[in-house]
Design a protein around this motif. Structure first.
Motif: not given
Length: 690
Positions: A481-507
């Motif tokens: 799931x990590x591999x598929x999701x990272x590919x979707x964000x950085x190698x697919x069409x989303x890379x032209x308009x969506x920059x994913x900010x990775x957070x392991x936790x939030x409040x």
């Protein structure tokens, strides 16, 4: 970009660019990329088909994103009737300016052409393609065939070529007399030289460059422009650290102020973070104030939720008095900037029952049949201390303007980064209007979307302008799931308009795998976040492996959202040194600054991930091998795509572990790796050919 003198094209009144201060044939610095001006209206029917652009988001409805200096390679299909030779240029300019830059496009196959451009300043840009039937190139191709076949019409065809050269000289004459003279000289040679000698002249690359510069574009066709948002480097590469300024000192018995925040800023900087995110700093409402652990009854000492904005001291243009004054906040912003840090402000469009808007503009809220105002809900969660605004109320235009003005108010106070709370619960059209309005005045401003919702809504928020976006990384645990999701964000069409900010936790999110977890898991999740994406963040307490959950929920016990917490940021067992080293490696290696250069490699063990990031010229090659098991050893072979690393199969190479200092000599695709949670649990290799 190099400035160019304007040259008037007498052929159709177009102003185009060119610079000719030396004889063209003698100069190696011919201005290939030049500036000019587009005609206001087309003077003829389209002569060329220009279609099928890539990248292109929804037919050009939304802009793509680039960073200053980052190349944009694009392609489109260009063709026309007949068998003519085509030429095409890619043109781009900043919106609101008249000056166009351009570079020639090159054909690949099946009428597909590609071009390359880059943008030298932040802001909103547009690009277009201009194409035409190139009479000179077409004539030259036909003339060569005639000469080879000893066609008796060669002398007449030579005169035709001379005419084309003389016409180009006329186009060059107003601003490039030397270039015009060069073209006229060649025209005279064509009129009197034997055919074979004429061909030698025509094969000159300098002559072709000259003719390209002053080509006959009178029947050219120009495509509809497409848009680009060009942003500063921190839009793509950043490391965020979130803490509540009221808890800056880590004391449960004392409310900290803005003036108390400097040690926390310095600590974050020492860990390698560059963006400091504050939850809302505005006055907190008293009515229906939440108590500790989100209880509905607050005692007189409870500080409440910062997201319940508005009280006697004001609303979104004010600060919580317990934190200090606006002047104190401006001071802190400047102190952060002096340290190379930026403070990101939370733009939360929530109002407590005590917000001035409730009294002054009750029509902006959702009215219930009994005359009361509806509070916020996200079933089963209820937010009795928050009133949501009605973005489609009768007075929506003034509401929208007011909220845009709030952002501009804080920009004027020095804030250039905004984390936007729950943008998916407000109209997409509002965000498009707000972001475009703010960035027209302040193109340096960055917006992070905090939208953990359905994929299409998250994506469209990126399309309408959000610089960065939170992601599902927090819930992606296994290798696939990590591999598929990272590919979707950085190698697919989303890379032209969506920059994913990775957070392991939030409040708001204390994921189950971090609950009561050992430090080894905190290290591994931080490493994945920091190396899979070029931008990542973490919420305070992560560095001391804070792991006690609210039973049965993905939330923290004694959540800082509702109370002050006691913390020792230097407690034994902290991983601050590990975080600092991780961020230092990211900062020192340009490949880690890029977002869409992620390549996955094979690994036999299903709890081992292997991936790389390289600069386009392979001057910097980074290879990560990370265990997903924070409890047990994992080992196995990794199988590298050597071409993706710029290596050959017979070439030995050095892999230097920048986390631990060890060095290995590898050769070929297949190599053995062993990782242990209490020792070397991951490798961040710098790959160096021997």
């Amino acid at each position: 970009m190099t400035d160019a003198e304007d040259v008037h094209d007498k052929n159709d009144g177009r102003r185009c660019g060119g610079k000719a201060t030396q004889p063209m044939f003698a100069s190696e610095s011919f201005l290939f990329m030049f500036a000019g001006f587009m005609p206001a209206t087309a003077a003829h029917a389209p002569t060329v088909v220009i279609e099928n652009f890539y990248p292109c988001i929804e037919g050009g409805r939304h802009p793509i994103k680039r960073i200053v200096g980052e190349p944009l390679q694009l392609w489109c299909d260009i063709f026309t009737d007949g068998h003519v030779v085509m030429s095409a240029v890619l043109k781009w300019r900043q919106l609101g300016t008249r000056r166009w830059y351009e570079s020639r496009m090159t054909p690949t196959d099946n009428d597909r052409w590609q071009g390359l451009c880059q943008f030298d300043s932040i802001g909103r840009w547009e690009y277009t393609v201009e194409a035409w039937a190139d009479t000179f190139r077409g004539w030259k191709k036909t003339f060569a065939v005639r000469v080879q076949a000893a066609d008796p019409d060669v002398p007449i065809e030579a005169l035709e070529g001379a005419r084309l050269l003389k016409e180009a000289a006329l186009r060059a004459r107003p601003g490039a007399a030397d270039a015009a003279s060069q073209l006229e000289e060649v025209a005279e040679l064509l009129e009197k030289l034997p055919p074979q000698e004429v061909m030698e002249v025509l094969l000159s690359e300098d002559l072709q460059k000259l003719m390209d510069a002053y080509a006959d574009r009178s029947l050219s066709t120009t495509s509809e422009p497409l848009k680009v948002i060009v942003e500063r480097e921190r839009a793509r590469f950043s490391a965020w650290y979130e803490f509540f300024p009221r808890g800056a000192e880590g004391r449960a018995d004392k409310h900290s102020t803005f003036r108390d925040c400097l040690p926390r800023l310095d600590d974050a900087k020492a860990m390698g973070f560059d963006t400091i995110y504050f939850p809302p700093i505005h006055p907190i409402g008293i009515t229906a104030r939440k108590g500790k652990n989100n209880t509905l009854i607050a005692d007189e000492n409870d500080v409440g939720s910062p997201w319940a904005i508005g009280g006697p001291a004001g609303g979104h243009r004010a600060v919580e008095p317990a934190l200090g004054t606006i002047e104190d906040f401006v001071w802190l912003v400047k102190e952060a900037n002096h340290r190379g840090l930026e403070i990101a402000m939370d733009f939360a469009i929530n109002c407590s029952p005590d917000h001035p808007y409730v009294k002054d503009h009750p029509e902006w809220f959702y009215q219930r049949p009994d005359g009361s105002i509806r509070y916020a809900e996200n079933p089963p969660k209820k937010y009795q201390d928050i009133y949501p605004l009605n973005f489609h109320c009768a007075d929506w235009k003034n509401l929208w303007k007011e909220l845009i003005d709030v952002v501009l108010f804080w920009v004027d106070k020095g804030v250039k980064v905004f984390r936007v709370d729950n943008p998916h619960t407000k109209p997409v059209s509002f965000w498009e209007e707000l972001i475009s309005t703010v960035q027209r005045k302040h193109p340096e401003v960055i917006f992070l979307a905090e939208a953990f919702t359905k994929p299409k809504m998250m994506q469209v928020l990126g399309k309408v302008g959000f610089t960065q976006s939170y992601t599902y990384f927090t819930w992606r645990e296994d290798k696939w799931s990590l591999t598929d999701y990272a590919k979707e964000l950085t190698q697919g069409e989303m890379r032209w308009f969506y920059r994913g900010n990775f957070w392991p936790n939030t409040p708001d999110i204390h994921p189950y795998y971090l609950q009561n977890a050992p430090a080894s898991i905190f290290r591994l999740r931080a490493a994945l976040a920091a190396t899979l994406s070029s931008t990542w963040g973490m919420y305070a307490g992560y560095e001391i492996c804070e792991n006690e959950p609210l039973p049965g929920k993905e939330e923290y016990l004694d959540s800082e959202k509702f109370q002050l917490r006691q913390r020792d940021y230097d407690a034994p067992g902290n991983i601050k040194g590990f975080i600092a080293r991780l961020n230092s490696i990211r900062r020192d290696n340009p490949a880690m600054h890029l977002y869409d250069n992620l390549v996955f490699h094979g690994a036999d063990h299903d709890q081992m991930m292997c991936y790389s990031k390289c600069t386009p010229d392979f001057s910097n090659r980074m290879l990560c091998v990370v265990s997903l098991n924070g409890h047990d050893m994992v080992s196995g072979m990794v199988h590298l795509d050597l071409a993706a690393l710029g290596l050959s199969s017979d070439q030995p190479y050095r892999v230097r572990d920048l986390m631990h200092g060890t060095v290995y000599i590898w050769q070929g695709s297949h190599n053995y790796v062993s990782l242990h949670p209490t020792g070397t649990s991951l490798h961040v290799f710098k790959v160096e050919p021997q």
